[in-house]
Design an enzyme around this catalytic site. Sequence first.
Site, short mmCIF file in Angstrom:
data_model
loop_
_atom_site.label_atom_id
_atom_site.label_comp_id
_atom_site.label_asym_id
_atom_site.label_seq_id
_atom_site.Cartn_x
_atom_site.Cartn_y
_atom_site.Cartn_z
N LYS A 1 0.71 -1.49 -0.02
CA LYS A 1 0.17 0.12 0.03
C LYS A 1 1.02 1.01 -0.13
CE LYS A 1 -3.45 2.24 3.50
NZ LYS A 1 -3.97 2.47 4.44
N ASP B 1 -2.72 10.12 3.49
CA ASP B 1 -3.88 10.29 3.95
C ASP B 1 -4.64 11.24 4.26
OD1 ASP B 1 -6.59 9.18 3.46
OD2 ASP B 1 -6.58 7.90 4.91
N LYS C 1 -10.41 13.30 8.17
CA LYS C 1 -9.60 13.35 9.83
C LYS C 1 -9.93 14.13 10.51
CE LYS C 1 -6.14 9.28 7.59
NZ LYS C 1 -6.73 8.19 8.90
N ASP D 1 2.02 6.43 5.64
CA ASP D 1 0.72 5.59 5.21
C ASP D 1 1.14 4.50 4.34
OD1 ASP D 1 -2.04 4.22 5.38
OD2 ASP D 1 -3.32 5.44 4.55
N GLU E 1 -9.56 3.69 1.88
CA GLU E 1 -8.94 3.81 1.00
C GLU E 1 -8.01 2.64 0.48
OE1 GLU E 1 -5.66 5.41 2.64
OE2 GLU E 1 -7.78 5.69 3.09
N ARG F 1 -7.59 -0.28 1.07
CA ARG F 1 -8.12 -1.01 0.65
C ARG F 1 -8.35 -1.11 -1.15
NH1 ARG F 1 -12.78 -2.57 4.94
NH2 ARG F 1 -10.18 -0.57 6.26
#
Length: 466
Positions: free
Chosen positions: A234, A239, A246, A257, A318, A320
Site C-alpha cells: 500500500k 491520507d 480525518k 501510510d 481507501e 483497500r
Amino acid sequence: MTPSSMTPQFAAAGSAAIPLHVIETEALADWLTGQADHVRRWVDANGFTAARGQALLIPGQDGAPEMALAGYADAAQRARHRHVLAGAVQTLPAGTYAIASGLEGQALANECFGWLISSYNFSRYRDTPTPEARALIAPSGIDTARIEALAAAECLTRDLINTPSSDMGPAELEGAARALAREFDAEITVIEGDALLEQNFPMIHAVGRASPRAPRLIDLHWGDTGPKLTLVGKGVCFDTGGLDLKPAASMALMKKDMGGAATVLGLARSIMALGLPLQLRVLIPAVENAVAGNAFRPGDILTSRKGLTVEINNTDAEGRLVLADALALAAEGRPDLIVSMATLTGAARVAVGADIAPFFTDDEIAAGALAQAGPAVADPVWRLPFHEPYELKIEPGIADLDNAPGGGFGGAITAALFLRRFAGPGRYVHFDIYAWSQASTPARPKGALVQGARAVLDALPAMLSL
C-alpha cells in the site's frame, strides 16, 4: 533519494579489535571465576552486574583495553526486549569489537543485526554530529551477507517512511523503486494518471485523482527462474481521509501510510541482494488521498479492475481500494504466492498492539512457516482468521462489496476478507502492519519501523520450496 544514514556493514576482517564478552546476569559469577584478579577487581569496583544496557571496558596491566563486557540481562529481561546487545552498544567507547563469547546460533545472528541497525540515524532535515563508530567484526558462524542485506533493507524502509509527505509523494516513491531497480538490474514500468483508467485500474485512479500529484501503479520485475512471488504494498503517501476528513490528531502520522510500500521495497531489496532463486514482482499503487472537487464521494459505487462493484461508505477506507486493483493484477499473473503489506486498520492495533504484525492466510504451509520464522528472527507476527461468517458484513446489497462496513467490530478481519476477494484464487498472505515505533528502544528509535519483512524472508524457503 539520498539515504539519511550510511549502509550498516561489519568491520573488515583483520582489523584490530577489542574482545567483547556478552554475559548473562545469571552467568556473571561463573565467568568471573575464570578471570584474572585484576579483571574481577575492576568488574566489582565498577558495579558491573551484566544488566541490560551495561557495558564495561577493562584495561590491561599496561592501561590499554584488554577486553570489554556487555550485559545480556536475565532470561526475563531478554524475553521483554528484542535487541538486548544493542542496548549496550552506545555505552561502549568508540572502537572496533569482536564478540569473543556469550552468543551463538540464531541469537548471535539476531544480535549482530541489532548492532548494525543501532547506528541508524534519520538526519535528513537537521545537522547532527556524526556518532562515534562502534564497529563490529563479523563473528564466525553467521551469514554475514544476509545480515548486512537485512540491515540495508531496514534502513531503506525506515528512510522512506520517515520522510515527510512533502518529499515522499507518489513520484518520489516511484523514484525510490526506480533506484532499487537500477541497483539490481530489475525491470520497472509505471502507469500514471489517466492512463490508469485506460488500462483498467479505476479504483487506484479514483482514490488518487483529487491530488495534484498524479496516482500511479509501480510494477517491478526481477529474476527469470524459480517460483513466482508477488509483493503488493500500500503506497498511500498521505491520507487526509478524503471527504470523510480525518481529525488533526489522526492525520499527524499519515506520512507513514505508505509503510506497506516501503516494507515491500525493503523486502525486495533483501531478496535481490541475496540472489534468491525466484521470480519476484513488486506492485505498488502510489496515491495521495486528497480533498478537492473531483474527489470520490461517500455513496459512490466504483467498479474495480476485477469487475466487482464497491460501495464507498467511507473515503477514509481507501487503502483497500487501491490494493484491490493491484491484487487483481497480481492474481492475473498466477504467481505461486502473493504477499500484501499495508498500514490498513486501527482495528489491527487494537487486536495485537503496535509491536506485533498480524497476518491472514488460508494457506497452512505459509502460516506454519511464518509462525516459526517470527520468533526465530525476532520479528513477531501473529495469525488472525479469515472468519467466513464476516463475509456478510462486506456485502452491502446495492453493490458487490462495501469498503467500510459499519458496526465497529472485526475491522481488521473484514478488511482482509475484502482484499481476499481480489487476490484469489491462489495462495495469499496479507499483513496489516503499523510501521511505527512510538518510543525509542535499542536499535529501534522512535519513528519508522519494519514489521514482518524479516519473518517473510526467513519463511520463503518453506513457503516456496526454495
